[in-house]
Design an enzyme around this catalytic site. Structure first.
Site, PDB file in Angstrom:
ATOM      1  N   LEU A   1       0.814  -1.222   0.000  1.00 27.40           N
ATOM      2  CA  LEU A   1       0.000   0.000   0.000  1.00 27.40           C
ATOM      3  C   LEU A   1       0.846   1.270   0.000  1.00 27.40           C
ATOM      4  O   LEU A   1       0.312   2.361  -0.203  1.00 27.40           O
ATOM      5  CB  LEU A   1      -0.932   0.022   1.226  1.00 27.40           C
ATOM      6  CG  LEU A   1      -2.295  -0.645   1.052  1.00 27.40           C
ATOM      7  CD1 LEU A   1      -2.161  -2.142   0.856  1.00 27.40           C
ATOM      8  CD2 LEU A   1      -3.195  -0.386   2.249  1.00 27.40           C
TER       9      LEU A   1
ATOM     10  N   TYR B   1       1.101  10.587 -11.336  1.00 29.88           N
ATOM     11  CA  TYR B   1       0.631   9.631 -10.339  1.00 29.88           C
ATOM     12  C   TYR B   1      -0.038   8.423 -11.008  1.00 29.88           C
ATOM     13  O   TYR B   1       0.345   7.278 -10.786  1.00 29.88           O
ATOM     14  CB  TYR B   1      -0.339  10.315  -9.371  1.00 29.88           C
ATOM     15  CG  TYR B   1      -0.778   9.401  -8.258  1.00 29.88           C
ATOM     16  CD1 TYR B   1       0.135   8.922  -7.345  1.00 29.88           C
ATOM     17  CD2 TYR B   1      -2.103   9.015  -8.130  1.00 29.88           C
ATOM     18  CE1 TYR B   1      -0.253   8.068  -6.323  1.00 29.88           C
ATOM     19  CE2 TYR B   1      -2.508   8.175  -7.114  1.00 29.88           C
ATOM     20  CZ  TYR B   1      -1.584   7.709  -6.214  1.00 29.88           C
ATOM     21  OH  TYR B   1      -1.981   6.860  -5.210  1.00 29.88           O
TER      22      TYR B   1
END
Ligand code: UDP
Length: 324
Positions: free
Chosen positions: A77, A155
């Protein structure tokens, strides 16, 4: 006892996942560099005998190898967080999102080759769809990014590289990996410091300040409670049929940002005002937003029976209660 490694386990979503894995009975190893995570996010489980917390960066190959070698399941994560921060720090975004993922997958691939039975979850994002104009986004849709002169897209592009890598490791090295694309996950412990809209609205309302809506407020998002999302992550990893596949995870109930502001105002503090701000003032002159972002959840529903269980009012109340 199963050992689960959670990278970014001191972050907002990571810390909720860590709690669920401990509850399930796992031994959990957390690695976090505390760049955007907070040690306090794990306060509730700090003294849990099955939790090991390692402060360190997963750009460190030796550390990655040592941690991955202990794990039966890896939940990756750790990543750059928040559109506001990402637009300001594209180099860091790209480095943080790509290189550590490669290190983790490489080591997992070596372990599979040596006969280990390991599983991996890769956290990805709805940003990979870019500004796809379709009203609902499903996993086989095209990725539609803007120009490289607009840092925001770094991103989504860097997480798309992560997805390509993960799927290639599945195909070429038979690594059992599942990819989850998170859509606007919210809930207790999320900070507004990196630009996320719901914690910012709730914080402003509680402080009696104005809620700042960007542009005309007609851009739409779907907000999912973190507990629904971490539950889905655990169910995906537990299901062998999900390996080598990509899943949208979130809510599919859209609301405009202006209506979100009105809902927060009504539930948290009716005397707080709503004001508008241009994207240029909020981010920078080149900023490009996504007008509408709604996932098609049919794939994840078919695979694991997933449906979000928290409605928006329950989510707003939970976030406000956590702040109070
Ligand atoms: N936004 C807003 N006010 C804020 C923060 C964000 O109006 O204080 C808007 C932002 O421009 C975007 C939407 O809310 O259109 C969602 O932003 P966020 O950063 O939470 O997530 P994104 O969907 O952009 O990843």
């Amino acid at each position: 006892m199963k050992t689960s490694l959670v990278t970014g386990g001191s972050g907002f979503i990571g810390s909720h996942l860590v709690e669920s894995l401990l509850e399930r009975g796992d031994r959990v190893v957390v690695v976090d560099d505390l760049s955007t995570g907070k040690a306090a996010n794990l306060d509730a489980v700090r003294d849990h005998p099955q939790l090991e917390w390692v402060e360190g960066t997963i750009e460190d190959e030796l550390l990655v190898n040592r941690l991955v070698d202990q794990a039966d399941e890896v939940y990756h994560l750790a990543a750059a967080v928040g559109v506001a921060l990402i637009a300001k720090q594209p180099i860091q975004t790209i480095e943080r999102n790509v290189y550590p993922t490669q290190l983790i997958l490489n080591r997992l691939g070596q372990r599979v080759k040596a006969g280990a039975d390991v599983l991996c979850f890769l956290a990805s994002t709805s940003e990979v769809y870019g500004k796809n104009p379709k009203p609902f986004w499903s996993e086989e849709d095209d990725l539609v990014f803007g120009s490289t002169t607009k840092a925001r897209w770094s991103y989504g592009v860097s997480k798309a590289i992560d997805e390509f890598l993960a799927l290639a490791f599945y195909r070429e090295h038979r690594l059992k990996v599942v990819v989850g694309r998170f859509f606007n996950v919210v809930g207790p412990r999320q900070t507004g410091a990196y630009g996320m809209v719901l914690p910012r609205f709730v914080e402003a309302a509680l402080a009696g300040k104005a809620l700042t809506v960007h542009d005309d407020g007609h851009q739409e998002r779907c907000f999912a409670h973190v507990n629904d999302v971490t539950g889905a992550v655990i169910d995906l990893v537990a299901n062998d049929d999900c390996m080598g596949r990509v899943f949208n995870i979130g809510s599919d109930q859209p609301i405009s940002i202006l209506n979100l502001a009105k809902r927060v105002q009504a539930r948290v503090n009716p005397s707080s005002a709503i004001e508008f701000q241009s994207y240029a003032d909020a981010y920078d002159a080149d900023f490009e937003d996504i007008r509408r972002r709604v996932p098609d959840l049919s794939r994840i529903h078919q695979a694991i029976g997933y449906r979000p269980t928290y409605d928006l009012d329950a989510i707003i109340d939970a976030v406000a209660a956590a702040y109070r």
